[in-house]
Design an enzyme around this catalytic site. Structure first.
Site, PDB file in Angstrom:
ATOM      1  N   ASN A 127      -1.017   2.043  31.515  1.00  0.00           N
ATOM      2  CA  ASN A 127       0.056   2.852  30.935  1.00  0.00           C
ATOM      3  C   ASN A 127       1.234   3.067  31.890  1.00  0.00           C
ATOM      4  O   ASN A 127       2.341   3.345  31.436  1.00  0.00           O
ATOM      5  CB  ASN A 127      -0.560   4.203  30.526  1.00  0.00           C
ATOM      6  CG  ASN A 127       0.475   5.258  30.250  1.00  0.00           C
ATOM      7  OD1 ASN A 127       1.126   5.237  29.199  1.00  0.00           O
ATOM      8  ND2 ASN A 127       0.647   6.185  31.188  1.00  0.00           N
ATOM      9  N   ASP A 133      -2.311   7.314  39.584  1.00  0.00           N
ATOM     10  CA  ASP A 133      -0.854   7.398  39.528  1.00  0.00           C
ATOM     11  C   ASP A 133      -0.272   7.144  40.915  1.00  0.00           C
ATOM     12  O   ASP A 133      -0.927   7.373  41.931  1.00  0.00           O
ATOM     13  CB  ASP A 133      -0.420   8.790  39.044  1.00  0.00           C
ATOM     14  CG  ASP A 133       0.986   8.801  38.442  1.00  0.00           C
ATOM     15  OD1 ASP A 133       1.091   8.856  37.201  1.00  0.00           O
ATOM     16  OD2 ASP A 133       1.961   8.737  39.214  1.00  0.00           O
ATOM     17  N   LYS A 179       7.907  -5.726  28.273  1.00  0.00           N
ATOM     18  CA  LYS A 179       7.090  -5.201  27.175  1.00  0.00           C
ATOM     19  C   LYS A 179       6.742  -6.306  26.169  1.00  0.00           C
ATOM     20  O   LYS A 179       5.628  -6.331  25.628  1.00  0.00           O
ATOM     21  CB  LYS A 179       7.797  -4.024  26.492  1.00  0.00           C
ATOM     22  CG  LYS A 179       7.961  -2.790  27.395  1.00  0.00           C
ATOM     23  CD  LYS A 179       6.629  -2.208  27.874  1.00  0.00           C
ATOM     24  CE  LYS A 179       6.803  -0.890  28.602  1.00  0.00           C
ATOM     25  NZ  LYS A 179       5.541  -0.334  29.103  1.00  0.00           N
ATOM     26  N   TYR A 221      13.104  -4.315  30.995  1.00  0.00           N
ATOM     27  CA  TYR A 221      12.078  -3.523  30.301  1.00  0.00           C
ATOM     28  C   TYR A 221      11.640  -4.252  29.019  1.00  0.00           C
ATOM     29  O   TYR A 221      10.443  -4.384  28.748  1.00  0.00           O
ATOM     30  CB  TYR A 221      12.655  -2.139  29.982  1.00  0.00           C
ATOM     31  CG  TYR A 221      11.678  -1.143  29.410  1.00  0.00           C
ATOM     32  CD1 TYR A 221      10.980  -0.274  30.232  1.00  0.00           C
ATOM     33  CD2 TYR A 221      11.472  -1.046  28.031  1.00  0.00           C
ATOM     34  CE1 TYR A 221      10.090   0.668  29.706  1.00  0.00           C
ATOM     35  CE2 TYR A 221      10.594  -0.122  27.492  1.00  0.00           C
ATOM     36  CZ  TYR A 221       9.907   0.736  28.334  1.00  0.00           C
ATOM     37  OH  TYR A 221       9.029   1.654  27.799  1.00  0.00           O
ATOM     38  N   THR A 261       8.985  12.621  27.122  1.00  0.00           N
ATOM     39  CA  THR A 261       8.300  12.640  28.422  1.00  0.00           C
ATOM     40  C   THR A 261       9.357  12.672  29.525  1.00  0.00           C
ATOM     41  O   THR A 261      10.545  12.433  29.267  1.00  0.00           O
ATOM     42  CB  THR A 261       7.445  11.369  28.637  1.00  0.00           C
ATOM     43  OG1 THR A 261       8.339  10.279  28.899  1.00  0.00           O
ATOM     44  CG2 THR A 261       6.547  11.057  27.451  1.00  0.00           C
TER      45      THR A 261
HETATM   46  P1  NAP Z   1       6.506   8.990  32.704  1.00  0.00           P
HETATM   47  O1  NAP Z   1       6.462  10.379  32.155  1.00  0.00           O
HETATM   48  O2  NAP Z   1       7.603   8.608  33.638  1.00  0.00           O
HETATM   49  O3  NAP Z   1       5.081   8.682  33.364  1.00  0.00           O
HETATM   50  C1  NAP Z   1       4.821   7.456  33.978  1.00  0.00           C
HETATM   51  C2  NAP Z   1       3.920   7.692  35.170  1.00  0.00           C
HETATM   52  O4  NAP Z   1       3.669   6.409  35.767  1.00  0.00           O
HETATM   53  C3  NAP Z   1       4.567   8.582  36.235  1.00  0.00           C
HETATM   54  O5  NAP Z   1       3.642   9.526  36.729  1.00  0.00           O
HETATM   55  C4  NAP Z   1       4.943   7.580  37.304  1.00  0.00           C
HETATM   56  O6  NAP Z   1       4.942   8.120  38.603  1.00  0.00           O
HETATM   57  C5  NAP Z   1       3.848   6.560  37.163  1.00  0.00           C
HETATM   58  N1  NAP Z   1       4.210   5.300  37.796  1.00  0.00           N
HETATM   59  C6  NAP Z   1       5.434   4.742  37.909  1.00  0.00           C
HETATM   60  N2  NAP Z   1       5.360   3.612  38.603  1.00  0.00           N
HETATM   61  C7  NAP Z   1       4.064   3.469  38.972  1.00  0.00           C
HETATM   62  C8  NAP Z   1       3.371   2.511  39.744  1.00  0.00           C
HETATM   63  N3  NAP Z   1       4.004   1.473  40.317  1.00  0.00           N
HETATM   64  N4  NAP Z   1       2.049   2.657  39.933  1.00  0.00           N
HETATM   65  C9  NAP Z   1       1.395   3.723  39.388  1.00  0.00           C
HETATM   66  N5  NAP Z   1       2.001   4.674  38.665  1.00  0.00           N
HETATM   67  C10 NAP Z   1       3.326   4.547  38.466  1.00  0.00           C
HETATM   68  O7  NAP Z   1       6.573   7.920  31.518  1.00  0.00           O
HETATM   69  P2  NAP Z   1       5.958   7.922  30.026  1.00  0.00           P
HETATM   70  O8  NAP Z   1       7.085   8.123  29.092  1.00  0.00           O
HETATM   71  O9  NAP Z   1       4.756   8.752  29.949  1.00  0.00           O
HETATM   72  O10 NAP Z   1       5.575   6.373  29.930  1.00  0.00           O
HETATM   73  C11 NAP Z   1       4.249   5.888  29.973  1.00  0.00           C
HETATM   74  C12 NAP Z   1       4.256   4.490  29.395  1.00  0.00           C
HETATM   75  O11 NAP Z   1       4.714   4.535  28.045  1.00  0.00           O
HETATM   76  C13 NAP Z   1       5.174   3.505  30.128  1.00  0.00           C
HETATM   77  O12 NAP Z   1       4.555   2.236  30.201  1.00  0.00           O
HETATM   78  C14 NAP Z   1       6.400   3.448  29.240  1.00  0.00           C
HETATM   79  O13 NAP Z   1       7.091   2.236  29.364  1.00  0.00           O
HETATM   80  C15 NAP Z   1       5.741   3.585  27.881  1.00  0.00           C
HETATM   81  N6  NAP Z   1       6.655   4.043  26.830  1.00  0.00           N
HETATM   82  C16 NAP Z   1       7.323   5.231  26.971  1.00  0.00           C
HETATM   83  C17 NAP Z   1       8.197   5.617  25.968  1.00  0.00           C
HETATM   84  C18 NAP Z   1       8.985   6.894  26.055  1.00  0.00           C
HETATM   85  O14 NAP Z   1       9.963   7.042  25.293  1.00  0.00           O
HETATM   86  N7  NAP Z   1       8.622   7.852  26.881  1.00  0.00           N
HETATM   87  C19 NAP Z   1       8.382   4.808  24.836  1.00  0.00           C
HETATM   88  C20 NAP Z   1       7.662   3.619  24.745  1.00  0.00           C
HETATM   89  C21 NAP Z   1       6.804   3.247  25.740  1.00  0.00           C
HETATM   90  P3  NAP Z   1       6.326   8.639  39.216  1.00  0.00           P
HETATM   91  O15 NAP Z   1       6.743   9.812  38.361  1.00  0.00           O
HETATM   92  O16 NAP Z   1       5.960   9.004  40.618  1.00  0.00           O
HETATM   93  O17 NAP Z   1       7.288   7.491  39.111  1.00  0.00           O
END
Ligand code: NAP
Length: 251
Positions: free
Chosen positions: A91, A38, A161, A157, A192
C-alpha cells in the site's frame, strides 16, 4: 466484528498513515497479527500501539519499500514474529512531482517508480515465497483509479499504477493454482494526508466534484474492499482490479 483473520499473519506497508492505518486496524479487529510497516518508524509504532490498546495484535517495522533488502527483512520479520505469512497489502505510495511529461523531473520520475512500482514488485518477490511456505495466502496491491485512466501532470504516478495492475494480473496467473490470490484495488481520491499535505481545500473540492457520488472517499471505504479481497469470501477472485471510486471512472 467477525474474527475471520484469527489465524493469519499480515503485513501492511504504508501502515503509518491514511489508507494503510484503516487497513491495519480492520485486519487486527478481525483477528490478524499485523506488521505495521512504514518509512515513518514512529507512525508505524503509533499504529501498532493504537491497535494493541484496542485489544488487537500488531508489531511495527521500519521499511523503505524501494529498498529490496529492507523489504526482504520486513517479510522475514513477519514470518519470525507470527510463524508464517498469509496476508499482505502493498500500500505504501507517494504522489511525486506535478508536471507535464515533457518537463517531468528525472529524479522525481525515478523516485515515484522506485516506491510505487518497484516497491510493489519487491513486496511480491518476497511475500509470495513466504506464503507458499505458509500454505497459501492473499495479496492486495494498492493501485488507484489512475491505474486505468490518465491524469494530467501525474505521469510517473499514472505509469506506476497502470504497471501495478498489469503486474497483479501476471502474478495471479503464475500463483493462482498454488494457493496465492493477488488482486489490485483502485481507489478514487481519498481523504488522507497524501491529499491534505499536498493540496489546498479548494483543489480538494474540485477533485471531489469529479466523483459523481459528490465527495472523496474515506480510508475505511478502501479498507472494507481490501479486507474483503483478502478474506476467504473472495476465494474465486484473483488477478483482477477492483475500483472503489464513487463512480469517478464511470463518467
Ligand atoms: P499517505 O497518507 O501519504 O500514506 C502513505 C504512507 O506510506 C505514509 O505513512 C508514508 O510515509 C509511507 N511511505 C511513503 N513512502 C514509503 C516508502 N518508500 N516505504 C515505506 N513507506 C512509505 O497516503 P494514502 O493516501 O494513504 O495512500 C496509500 C496508497 O493508496 C498509496 O499507494 C496511494 O498511491 C494510494 N491511493 C491513494 C489515494 C488518495 O487519494 N489518497 C487514491 C488512490 C490511491 P511518509 O508519510 O513518511 O512519507
Amino acid at each position: 466484528m467477525q474474527k475471520d483473520f484469527e489465524d493469519k499473519v499480515a503485513v501492511v506497508t504504508g501502515a503509518g498513515s491514511g489508507i494503510g492505518v484503516a487497513i491495519a486496524h480492520e485486519l487486527a479487529a478481525r483477528g490478524a497479527l499485523v506488521v505495521t510497516a512504514d518509512l515513518d518508524e514512529r507512525a508505524a509504532a503509533a499504529v501498532s500501539k493504537a491497535i494493541a490498546n484496542k485489544g488487537g495484535r500488531a508489531k511495527p517495522f521500519a521499511v523503505d519499500v524501494s529498498d529490496a533488502d529492507a523489504v526482504a527483512r520486513m517479510v522475514d520479520f513477519a514470518v519470525q514474529t507470527g510463524g508464517g505469512l498469509h496476508l499482505a497489502v502493498n500500500n505504501a505510495g507517494i504522489g511525486g512531482p506535478s508536471a507535464p511529461l515533457g518537463e517531468y523531473p528525472l529524479d522525481g520520475w525515478r523516485q515515484v517508480i522506485d516506491v510505487n512500482l518497484n516497491g510493489v514488485f519487491y513486496g511480491l518477490r518476497h511475500q509470495i515465497p513466504a506464503m507458499l511456505e505458509s500454505g497459501g495466502g492473499a495479496i492486495v496491491n494498492m493501485a488507484s483509479i489512475l491505474g486505468s485512466v490518465g491524469f494530467a501532470n501525474a505521469g510517473a504516478y499514472v505509469a506506476a499504477k497502470h504497471a501495478v495492475v498489469g503486474m497483479t494480473k501476471t502474478a495471479a496467473m503464475e500463483y493462482g493454482d498454488k494457493g496465492v490470490r493477488i488482486n489490485a484495488v483502485g481507489p478514487g481520491f481519498v481523504d488522507t494526508p497524501l491529499l491534505s499535505k499536498n493540496l489546498d481545500a479548494e483543489t480538494i473540492g474540485q477533485l471531489a466534484a469529479l466523483h459523481p457520488i459528490g465527495r472523496i472517499g474515506r480510508p475505511e471505504e478502501v479498507s472494507a474492499l481490501t479486507c474483503f479481497l483478502l478474506s476467504d469470501r473472495a476465494s474465486f477472485i484473483t488477478g483482477s482490479y477492483h475500483l472503489v471510486d464513487g463512480a469517478y471512472t464511470a463518467r
